[in-house]
Design a protein around this motif. Structure first.
Motif, mmCIF file in Angstrom:
data_model
loop_
_atom_site.group_PDB
_atom_site.id
_atom_site.type_symbol
_atom_site.label_atom_id
_atom_site.label_comp_id
_atom_site.label_asym_id
_atom_site.label_seq_id
_atom_site.Cartn_x
_atom_site.Cartn_y
_atom_site.Cartn_z
ATOM 1 N N GLU A 97 31.316 55.286 30.976
ATOM 2 C CA GLU A 97 32.616 54.891 30.423
ATOM 3 C C GLU A 97 33.599 56.056 30.481
ATOM 4 N N ILE A 98 33.128 57.257 30.179
ATOM 5 C CA ILE A 98 33.994 58.447 30.274
ATOM 6 C C ILE A 98 34.476 58.614 31.713
ATOM 7 N N ASP A 99 33.578 58.447 32.677
ATOM 8 C CA ASP A 99 33.966 58.561 34.091
ATOM 9 C C ASP A 99 35.066 57.555 34.438
ATOM 10 N N SER A 100 34.931 56.339 33.936
ATOM 11 C CA SER A 100 35.960 55.331 34.188
ATOM 12 C C SER A 100 37.301 55.754 33.584
ATOM 13 N N ILE A 101 37.236 56.284 32.389
ATOM 14 C CA ILE A 101 38.456 56.753 31.724
ATOM 15 C C ILE A 101 39.092 57.897 32.513
ATOM 16 N N MET A 102 38.253 58.816 33.002
ATOM 17 C CA MET A 102 38.783 59.964 33.732
ATOM 18 C C MET A 102 39.379 59.563 35.081
ATOM 19 N N SER A 103 39.062 58.364 35.567
ATOM 20 C CA SER A 103 39.655 57.902 36.819
ATOM 21 C C SER A 103 41.020 57.251 36.599
ATOM 22 N N LEU A 104 41.400 57.042 35.344
ATOM 23 C CA LEU A 104 42.717 56.474 35.032
ATOM 24 C C LEU A 104 43.804 57.501 35.299
ATOM 25 N N PRO A 105 45.048 57.057 35.448
ATOM 26 C CA PRO A 105 46.150 58.021 35.543
ATOM 27 C C PRO A 105 46.179 58.888 34.282
ATOM 28 N N PRO A 106 46.579 60.156 34.403
ATOM 29 C CA PRO A 106 46.560 61.064 33.245
ATOM 30 C C PRO A 106 47.209 60.493 31.985
ATOM 31 N N GLY A 107 48.289 59.767 32.124
ATOM 32 C CA GLY A 107 48.972 59.225 30.954
ATOM 33 C C GLY A 107 48.207 58.139 30.219
ATOM 34 N N GLU A 108 47.172 57.585 30.828
ATOM 35 C CA GLU A 108 46.384 56.512 30.210
ATOM 36 C C GLU A 108 45.030 56.990 29.701
ATOM 37 N N ARG A 109 44.637 58.200 30.032
ATOM 38 C CA ARG A 109 43.299 58.688 29.670
ATOM 39 C C ARG A 109 43.089 58.807 28.174
ATOM 40 N N MET A 110 44.049 59.346 27.465
ATOM 41 C CA MET A 110 43.833 59.571 26.030
ATOM 42 C C MET A 110 43.633 58.262 25.282
ATOM 43 N N GLN A 111 44.420 57.241 25.619
ATOM 44 C CA GLN A 111 44.237 55.956 24.930
ATOM 45 C C GLN A 111 42.838 55.412 25.202
ATOM 46 N N GLY A 112 42.364 55.513 26.451
ATOM 47 C CA GLY A 112 41.005 55.064 26.762
ATOM 48 C C GLY A 112 39.960 55.858 25.998
ATOM 49 N N PHE A 113 40.162 57.160 25.916
ATOM 50 C CA PHE A 113 39.239 58.035 25.192
ATOM 51 C C PHE A 113 39.220 57.678 23.705
ATOM 52 N N VAL A 114 40.389 57.455 23.132
ATOM 53 C CA VAL A 114 40.486 57.093 21.720
ATOM 54 C C VAL A 114 39.774 55.765 21.464
ATOM 55 N N LEU A 115 40.043 54.764 22.301
ATOM 56 C CA LEU A 115 39.408 53.451 22.112
ATOM 57 C C LEU A 115 37.889 53.543 22.215
ATOM 58 N N LEU A 116 37.401 54.325 23.156
ATOM 59 C CA LEU A 116 35.956 54.478 23.331
ATOM 60 C C LEU A 116 35.314 55.148 22.117
ATOM 61 N N ASN A 117 35.942 56.183 21.604
ATOM 62 C CA ASN A 117 35.318 57.004 20.565
ATOM 63 C C ASN A 117 35.604 56.569 19.139
ATOM 64 N N THR A 118 36.373 55.523 18.966
ATOM 65 C CA THR A 118 36.613 55.026 17.619
ATOM 66 C C THR A 118 35.828 53.749 17.349
ATOM 67 N N GLY A 119 34.954 53.375 18.268
ATOM 68 C CA GLY A 119 34.076 52.238 18.059
ATOM 69 C C GLY A 119 34.809 50.910 18.021
ATOM 70 N N SER A 120 34.269 49.938 18.671
ATOM 71 C CA SER A 120 34.796 48.570 18.675
ATOM 72 C C SER A 120 36.265 48.499 19.075
ATOM 73 N N GLY A 121 36.741 49.438 19.852
ATOM 74 C CA GLY A 121 38.106 49.378 20.360
ATOM 75 C C GLY A 121 39.182 49.616 19.328
ATOM 76 N N ARG A 122 38.850 50.285 18.232
ATOM 77 C CA ARG A 122 39.855 50.574 17.216
ATOM 78 C C ARG A 122 40.827 51.618 17.754
ATOM 79 N N ALA A 123 42.072 51.295 17.739
ATOM 80 C CA ALA A 123 43.081 52.238 18.221
ATOM 81 C C ALA A 123 43.388 53.262 17.145
#
Length: 169
Positions: A32-58
């Motif tokens: 999942e991290i690899d998928s996030i890192m393949s996103l454009p730089p401006g979208e990576r943090m949101q993907g990282f946040v969603l992944l690490n806050t469990g159940s897609g909590r923003a």
């Protein structure tokens, strides 16, 4: 590197516990991290946040304009993930650390955090974990529940002091 100067060790959901602990949930997490890192730089943090806050909590919305340093976060995330893949943590050295270890884990975090806690419990001989049920990886207990976290640290330091006195006797 210098565990002899430590009396105790406290962790709050460590981002990484070495490359020797690749379990199924950890492999899936890194995919999942690899998928996030393949996103454009401006979208990576949101993907990282969603992944690490469990159940897609923003993350909560910002309370104002973002600080200048926030623009560097995607590059920092990239550097961090590259470093984790390259460095091999010496878990055998950690096993020899006989002093008290404390770990705080958020109950709303990605399931990989609890698996890492299980692995750390098997590494450190004097280990205690507290589950902060309503917290996640980006809502750390020291900020969200400072009184409880401070009490846990005082208990950790008390254990370390008692063990030090017991060893001196």
């Amino acid at each position: 590197s210098h565990t002899e100067v430590l009396m105790s060790f406290a962790l709050t959901q460590p981002a990484w516990i070495g490359n020797g602990h690749w379990m199924r949930v950890y492999v899936a997490y890194w995919q999942e991290i690899d998928s996030i890192m393949s996103l454009p730089p401006g979208e990576r943090m949101q993907g990282f946040v969603l992944l690490n806050t469990g159940s897609g909590r923003a993350a909560p919305p910002p309370s104002g304009p973002p600080p200048d340093w926030i623009a560097k976060r995607p590059a920092g995330l990239d550097a961090m993930t590259r470093a984790f893949r390259r460095y091999d943590l010496d878990t055998e050295k950690l096993r020899r650390f006989q002093k008290p270890v404390y770990l705080a884990v958020g109950g709303l975090s990605h399931p990989v955090e609890r698996r890492k806690a299980e692995k750390l419990a098997a590494i450190f001989p004097s280990f205690r974990m507290d589950l902060y049920q309503d917290r996640h990886h980006l809502d750390p207990p020291q900020r969200a529940e400072p009184t409880r976290f401070a009490r846990a640290l005082r208990e950790l330091w008390g254990r370390a002091e008692r063990e030090k006195v017991g060893m001196a006797a």
